[in-house]
Each structure stands twice: as structure tokens, then as C-alpha cells.
Design an enzyme around this catalytic site. Structure first.
Site, PDB file in Angstrom:
ATOM      1  N   HIS A   1      -4.341   3.960   6.236  1.00 15.18           N
ATOM      2  CA  HIS A   1      -4.463   2.713   5.482  1.00 15.18           C
ATOM      3  C   HIS A   1      -5.787   2.633   4.744  1.00 15.18           C
ATOM      4  O   HIS A   1      -6.444   1.583   4.683  1.00 15.18           O
ATOM      5  CB  HIS A   1      -4.288   1.494   6.382  1.00 15.18           C
TER       6      HIS A   1
ATOM      7  N   THR B   1       5.467  -0.264   6.482  1.00 17.28           N
ATOM      8  CA  THR B   1       4.069   0.015   6.792  1.00 17.28           C
ATOM      9  C   THR B   1       3.755  -0.336   8.230  1.00 17.28           C
ATOM     10  O   THR B   1       3.941  -1.474   8.659  1.00 17.28           O
ATOM     11  CB  THR B   1       3.136  -0.775   5.855  1.00 17.28           C
TER      12      THR B   1
ATOM     13  N   LYS C   1       5.162   4.461   6.406  1.00 16.29           N
ATOM     14  CA  LYS C   1       3.760   4.639   6.024  1.00 16.29           C
ATOM     15  C   LYS C   1       2.859   4.419   7.234  1.00 16.29           C
ATOM     16  O   LYS C   1       2.973   3.418   7.928  1.00 16.29           O
ATOM     17  CB  LYS C   1       3.400   3.649   4.918  1.00 16.29           C
TER      18      LYS C   1
ATOM     19  N   ASP D   1      -1.603   9.591   1.493  1.00 16.96           N
ATOM     20  CA  ASP D   1      -2.160   8.322   1.038  1.00 16.96           C
ATOM     21  C   ASP D   1      -3.570   8.191   1.610  1.00 16.96           C
ATOM     22  O   ASP D   1      -3.744   8.108   2.818  1.00 16.96           O
ATOM     23  CB  ASP D   1      -1.273   7.179   1.519  1.00 16.96           C
TER      24      ASP D   1
ATOM     25  N   TYR E   1       6.575  -5.322   6.183  1.00 20.38           N
ATOM     26  CA  TYR E   1       5.920  -5.329   7.484  1.00 20.38           C
ATOM     27  C   TYR E   1       6.881  -5.862   8.543  1.00 20.38           C
ATOM     28  O   TYR E   1       7.787  -6.634   8.230  1.00 20.38           O
ATOM     29  CB  TYR E   1       4.678  -6.214   7.455  1.00 20.38           C
TER      30      TYR E   1
ATOM     31  N   SER F   1       3.726  -4.686  -2.491  1.00 19.65           N
ATOM     32  CA  SER F   1       3.428  -5.224  -1.171  1.00 19.65           C
ATOM     33  C   SER F   1       4.225  -6.488  -0.863  1.00 19.65           C
ATOM     34  O   SER F   1       4.500  -7.300  -1.745  1.00 19.65           O
ATOM     35  CB  SER F   1       1.930  -5.544  -1.077  1.00 19.65           C
TER      36      SER F   1
ATOM     37  N   ARG G   1      -9.278  10.252  -5.687  1.00 17.49           N
ATOM     38  CA  ARG G   1     -10.126   9.752  -6.766  1.00 17.49           C
ATOM     39  C   ARG G   1     -10.067  10.635  -8.014  1.00 17.49           C
ATOM     40  O   ARG G   1     -10.575  10.250  -9.060  1.00 17.49           O
ATOM     41  CB  ARG G   1     -11.587   9.663  -6.291  1.00 17.49           C
TER      42      ARG G   1
END
Length: 415
Positions: free
Chosen positions: A277, A155, A253, A308, A129, A107, A312
Site C-alpha cells: 500500500h 484491497t 491487492k 504496486d 474494501y 477507489s 517513479r
């Protein structure tokens, strides 16, 4: 307690027991009432398998690639901001990913410098970003490229939730003495977490070193967020400009609509991530897995498609790949592992997913993940969400500006 755990759910339980309340609250946060964050997981339970009962297969092959980077299984690390759940943060995650043969997403709001993360995992994508001036963006991209980033993740799928039904997590701007005294009751109630930081010799770092420009100091998360808030929203020409400036693989994304997927192709991106997100964008957006099949049908022959949100289990990975994803990105799952047991905990989560993928392949009598297709999945009527498909079937050729993006510390932005 045995440090090894056998499910992601157990990793979450251990993270909850180990972390201060406010830190754990950031991990589970979603927008408004949390409809989409719940939907991301619930949708997977509606999908079933159509297994064969016989058929001899040997060792299963989970390997694939994303944007030219080999993956030992169809999983990669989704970028999440300031990973203060553990002192080693993104470096521990990068090492774990490298040890298990998968790519890392870092990130812009990470707590560790990109140079350290790439040293830990050379297969690292830098997440960007639309924040600040174009000159700022060029400098951040140049730094990422000089550090050796193998690609860019742009993103565009995050907006800010001004209210959550369970309350928004309290995240300080910086950890000065006054703040530490305020949070002392929480941290003292979690002595193992506190001891981990005490052994590391430093307090949680809430700055964003990869947002620094020129000789300027690294801003704190809220300083970076404020810069995003004051930056005019990007449009599709801006996306095309990013692609041209980077000059290498770019993943966009945040795609949830077919018309946006087509525009992403037109803008020249190499891949898209079908994502909401992790439920932290506009609450009420459908689960990403519901939008995946239609988007994969529309553009999957032209660019790579990643899923995305809500992963789990290894069986979730297999369902996504069978419905058109080349790979999936995980967020909350690895952060729970990081909180539970550092680098080893992240490796544990990845091993859990790998085992689940292998079991599903065995049950389906598939030799490789690349053999999966929709005949392996039971998809109920009405499951898919075909957003942005014109009624007349004719593609739209223009679009309004995209919603700007931002990312919360640790897991307010995770999937």
C-alpha cells in the site's frame, strides 16, 4: 512556467509548490517513520540493467493487457481515495488514462461517482474494501457492475498508522465555514490552487459517494473509515465469496507473501497485486519489488501478477516487468501530475513513463515489453525477500483472517 515537465520528480516539486501544506502532507504520508515508503523507491536503485550494445530493432511495442483490458503500456492507475488535489479529481485522471490507452482503478473512497468515472474511461476497475455488512458489499458491487466496471480490485493491504514521525496530515471531516476559516492561511498561501477551485465553482468534496448504500446519503471519509473499523476482518472464505458474488475478474491487492499468493489462487482471484500500500500499511514491510520475483515464480503461471509501489520512472516499469509483473500500478506519481496541471498533468506523467519504457527497451535491444526477462536485469545477491515460503517447501493449506483494509483521502493511500 512551461506547463510541461520531463520527470515525475518535477511533477512532485510543482505539486508541493501548488498545494496547501496539509494537502501535500497527505500525498507524501507513510506509516510511522516511513521506512517502507522509502524502501519502495530505494530498492529500484539496487537493480541494474544488462544492455546489449548492438542489434537492430524497429519501433518498440509497449502494449499488453490486464484481466482482459488492453493497455498501451504496462501501467494502470491505482485506486486512491478522495482526490481533492484538483476539482476534477478522479474524472480528470480517468480521462487522462483513457487518452493514453490505460485502465483506471477507482477507489471506494473516491470523491466522484463511479458512473461519471466510467463515462470518462470505460476501462475502469472498481476497488472494494471489506466494509459493512455482506448486503452492503453486494449492493456496492451491483452498482459497480451496473455502471459498467470491467473488474473488481479487492484491497486488503491497509492498516491505520496512529503515529508518523513527521506528523500525520490534518484531514477535516467536512469543509464547513469553521473549517474553511481554520485552513484559510494555508489556502491563501497557495493562490493558484485556490483560484482553480474558485473557477470550478465548488469547494473540495470530502464525501465518498460510492460508499452510499440504498437511499442513504454518501458518508464522509471518516464515516466510511469508521464503518471499516467496526467491520469484522475478512478471511479467505470471504475472499472466495467476493469472487463468487462478483462473477468476473477480481484482483486481490496487498499480497506480499508466497503463502498468501497461493491462497489467493485457491480463492479463485484472477490477479494479485504485490503491494504494501505504498508504505501506508505495516511499516517495516519489505519493498514490493523485493517480494515480486518469488511470488511471480510461485503463481505467475496461474494468475496475472501486478506490482504496486515505488514506480517513479519508465525504467522502474521495465524492471518490474522483467522480474515477473504483467504490469504496474501507479499512485503518487499521477496524483502529483493531477495537482501540478490537472488532466494534462496526469497525461504528462504517463508520457514521461512511456518515454522511459521506450528508452529502456531500446537500450536492452528489446522489441516489446513482452520480450523482457530476468536476463535483462542485474539483481544483487540478497535482493529478494521470500516471505511465507515454508522451510520444508510444502504449501500451507490454511491461514488466519486477513488484516482489514481502509484508505486515506488522496494520497495517504497512494503508491
Amino acid at each position: 512556467m512551461n506547463p510541461w515537465f520531463e520527470t515525475v520528480a518535477e511533477a512532485q516539486r510543482r505539486a508541493k509548490k501548488r498545494l496547501p501544506k496539509s494537502v501535500y502532507g497527505a500525498l507524501i504520508a507513510g506509516s510511522e517513520r516511513g521506512q517502507t515508503i522509502d524502501e519502495n523507491q530505494q530498492a529500484f536503485t539496487e537493480l541494474g540493467f544488462a544492455p546489449h550494445c548492438a542489434g537492430s530493432i524497429g519501433e518498440r511495442d509497449q502494449s499488453t493487457s490486464i484481466l482482459g483490458q488492453p493497455l498501451s503500456m504496462p501501467v494502470m492507475i491505482s485506486p486512491t481515495g478522495v482526490q481533492a488535489v484538483h476539482p476534477d479529481g478522479e474524472v480528470a485522471v480517468a480521462r487522462a488514462a483513457a487518452a493514453r490507452g490505460i485502465a483506471m482503478g477507482l477507489s471506494s473512497f473516491a470523491s466522484k461517482p463511479i458512473e461519471e468515472v466510467i463515462a470518462a474511461n470505460p476501462s475502469t476497475f472498481f476497488q472494494l474494501y471489506w466494509c459493512g455488512s455482506k448486503d452492503d458489499l453486494v449492493q456496492r458491487m451491483a452498482r459497480a457492475k451496473a455502471a459498467g466496471a470491467v473488474g473488481l480490485i479487492l484491497t486488503l493491504d491497509w492498516s491505520f498508522s496512529h503515529g508518523r514521525d513527521w506528523g500525520s496530515p490534518v484531514i477535516p471531516e467536512k469543509l464547513d465555514l469553521r473549517t474553511m476559516l481554520k485552513f484559510a492561511p494555508q489556502t491563501l498561501a497557495r493562490p493558484r490552487w485556490l483560484a482553480t477551485y474558485a473557477r470550478s465553482g465548488h469547494i473540495p468534496d470530502l464525501t465518498a459517494p460510492n460508499m452510499a448504500v440504498g437511499d442513504g446519503a454518501a458518508p464522509g471519509f471518516f464515516g466510511a473509515y469508521g464503518e471499516w473499523m467496526s467491520t469484522p476482518a475478512p478471511d479467505w472464505d470471504d475472499v472466495r465469496w467476493i469472487v463468487e458474488q462478483w462473477g468476473g475478474p477480481v484482483m486481490l491487492k496487498g499480497v506480499i507473501r508466497v503463502d498468501d499468493a497461493h491462497r489467493a489462487v485457491d480463492a479463485g482471484v484472477s490477479a494479485i497485486s504485490v503491494s504494501n500500500h505504498g508504505g501506508n500499511n505495516l511499516d517495516g514491510t519489505p519493498a514490493a519489488i523485493r517480494a515480486l520475483p518469488v511470488i511471480a515464480d510461485a503463481v505467475g503461471s496461474q494468475i496475472e501478477v501486478v506490482l504496486d509501489g515505488g514506480i517513479r520512472r519508465g525504467s522502474d516499469v521495465v524492471k518490474a516487468v522483467a522480474l515477473g509483473a504483467r504490469a504496474v500500478m501507479i499512485g503518487r506519481a499521477y496524483l502529483w501530475g493531477l495537482a501540478a496541471n490537472g488532466q494534462a498533468g496526469v497525461e504528462n506523467v504517463l508520457d514521461v513513463l512511456r518515454g522511459g519504457v521506450d528508452s529502456a527497451l531500446l537500450g536492452l535491444r528489446k522489441t516489446a515489453v513482452t520480450d523482457l526477462d530476468r536476463s535483462d536485469i542485474v539483481v544483487p545477491d540478497g535482493f529478494e525477500r521470500a516471505l511465507g515460503v515454508p522451510a520444508n517447501g510444502v504449501r500451507a493449506v490454511s491461514a488466519p483472517a486477513e488484516t482489514p483494509a481502509a484508505e486515506s483521502p488522496a494520497v495517504a493511500s497512494a503508491s
